[in-house]
Scaffold this active site. Structure first.
Site, short mmCIF file in Angstrom:
data_model
loop_
_atom_site.label_atom_id
_atom_site.label_comp_id
_atom_site.label_asym_id
_atom_site.label_seq_id
_atom_site.Cartn_x
_atom_site.Cartn_y
_atom_site.Cartn_z
N GLU A 1 5.60 -8.96 13.63
CA GLU A 1 5.10 -8.44 12.36
C GLU A 1 5.73 -7.08 12.04
O GLU A 1 5.13 -6.27 11.32
CB GLU A 1 3.58 -8.34 12.41
CG GLU A 1 2.96 -9.62 12.97
CD GLU A 1 1.76 -10.11 12.24
OE1 GLU A 1 1.84 -10.25 11.01
OE2 GLU A 1 0.74 -10.34 12.90
N HIS B 1 -2.89 -3.18 13.52
CA HIS B 1 -3.14 -4.51 12.96
C HIS B 1 -3.93 -5.32 13.99
O HIS B 1 -3.54 -5.38 15.15
CB HIS B 1 -1.81 -5.19 12.64
CG HIS B 1 -1.94 -6.64 12.35
ND1 HIS B 1 -2.85 -7.15 11.44
CD2 HIS B 1 -1.27 -7.72 12.84
CE1 HIS B 1 -2.74 -8.46 11.39
NE2 HIS B 1 -1.80 -8.84 12.23
N HIS C 1 -6.51 -8.96 14.84
CA HIS C 1 -7.07 -10.27 14.49
C HIS C 1 -8.54 -10.26 14.95
O HIS C 1 -9.01 -11.24 15.52
CB HIS C 1 -6.31 -11.40 15.18
CG HIS C 1 -4.88 -11.54 14.74
ND1 HIS C 1 -4.03 -12.47 15.29
CD2 HIS C 1 -4.16 -10.89 13.79
CE1 HIS C 1 -2.83 -12.38 14.72
NE2 HIS C 1 -2.88 -11.42 13.79
N TYR D 1 -22.06 2.78 3.16
CA TYR D 1 -21.21 3.87 2.66
C TYR D 1 -19.93 4.08 3.47
O TYR D 1 -19.02 4.78 3.04
CB TYR D 1 -22.01 5.16 2.53
CG TYR D 1 -22.45 5.81 3.82
CD1 TYR D 1 -21.57 6.57 4.58
CD2 TYR D 1 -23.77 5.68 4.26
CE1 TYR D 1 -21.97 7.16 5.76
CE2 TYR D 1 -24.18 6.28 5.44
CZ TYR D 1 -23.28 7.02 6.19
OH TYR D 1 -23.68 7.60 7.36
N HIS E 1 -5.88 -14.21 8.04
CA HIS E 1 -5.01 -13.63 9.07
C HIS E 1 -5.72 -12.57 9.91
O HIS E 1 -5.94 -12.78 11.09
CB HIS E 1 -3.76 -13.05 8.38
CG HIS E 1 -2.73 -12.51 9.32
ND1 HIS E 1 -1.40 -12.48 9.01
CD2 HIS E 1 -2.85 -11.93 10.55
CE1 HIS E 1 -0.73 -11.95 10.03
NE2 HIS E 1 -1.60 -11.60 10.96
N TYR F 1 -16.50 16.32 6.57
CA TYR F 1 -17.30 15.87 7.71
C TYR F 1 -16.68 16.32 9.02
O TYR F 1 -15.47 16.45 9.13
CB TYR F 1 -17.40 14.34 7.68
CG TYR F 1 -18.10 13.73 8.86
CD1 TYR F 1 -19.48 13.74 8.97
CD2 TYR F 1 -17.37 13.15 9.89
CE1 TYR F 1 -20.12 13.17 10.05
CE2 TYR F 1 -17.99 12.57 10.98
CZ TYR F 1 -19.37 12.60 11.05
OH TYR F 1 -20.00 12.03 12.13
ZN LIG Z 1 -1.21 -10.74 12.75
#
Ligand SMILES: [Zn+2]
Length: 217
Positions: free
Chosen positions: A78, A97, A99, A118, A161, A214
């Site tokens: 990816e 990234h 899954h 929120y 995905h 914050y």
């Molecule tokens: Zn992926």
């Protein structure tokens, strides 16, 4: 000038990849991460589980996705997603990234997650957006995710995905990925109990203002 080595970032990537496994956000060789190192991107390798990868396995690519050294591992499949985001958003220093199960289930439904809590304000808009589906590893998917995040978004779902989170640094990107997973779980459970109440855009705007100050000064 030779490209930077990114030795600190190599250790950070391994540690973060293992943390994503330990928190249940990723498993086996699913998911991938990257950190910007100067004009380059250090990305996790393809097909190596987090508990088996070493700092030396991390792959340095330029912002066209070309490996900059001989003998490196193959980068994550990816890599176009990571490179596309790094090119589109100079503010991004790290990309996570996943899954992860709750976020991926929400992504299968394929709609944005509304502001049922929120925490949505941390994602830079008034919903957690969902990028349209495209084949993993494709330029098209990278373009969809860049568009879904826009100029200031920090996280989105990727239809059928998974999810993606971006930040200036790796720890912040991992924290956002955890927030995405938590929100998707809360939304799913809330829908099982009744019709969730959605916070107004104005309220999310107020929270976003508050989040800017914050934490510790
Ligand atoms: Zn992926």
């Amino acid at each position: 000038m030779s490209p930077p080595d990114g030795s600190t970032a190599r250790h950070d990537l391994v540690e973060a990849a293992r943390r994503l496994d330990a928190t249940g956000l990723n498993q086996n060789s699913s998911g991938n991460l990257s950190v910007r190192v100067g004009d380059h991107l250090l990305v996790t390798p393809s097909g190596i589980p987090a508990d088996e990868m070493d700092p030396a396995d991390q792959v340095l690519v330029d912002l066209d996705g070309r490996p900059v050294r001989d003998g490196q591992r193959a980068p994550t499949s990816e890599w176009r997603l990571h490179v596309g985001l790094a090119r589109a958003r100079p503010d991004i220093g790290a990309i996570v990234h996943t899954h992860s199960p709750e976020a991926t289930a929400a992504a299968v439904v394929g709609r944005p997650v509304p502001a049922v809590h929120y925490v949505v304000a941390r994602f830079g808009g008034t919903v957690l957006p969902c990028a349209p589906y495209a084949t993993y590893g494709s330029d098209e998917l990278a373009q969809h995710v860049v568009a879904a995040l826009g100029p200031a978004g920090t996280a989105c779902l990727m239809a059928n995905h998974g999810a993606i989170a971006v930040a200036g640094g790796l720890n912040a990107a991992v924290a956002l990925a955890l927030d995405v997973e938590w929100l998707c779980g809360v939304h799913r459970r809330a829908r099982g109990l009744g019709e969730p109440t959605v916070l107004t855009d104005a309220e999310i705007g107020r929270v976003a203002d508050r989040l800017r100050s914050y934490g510790q000064p």
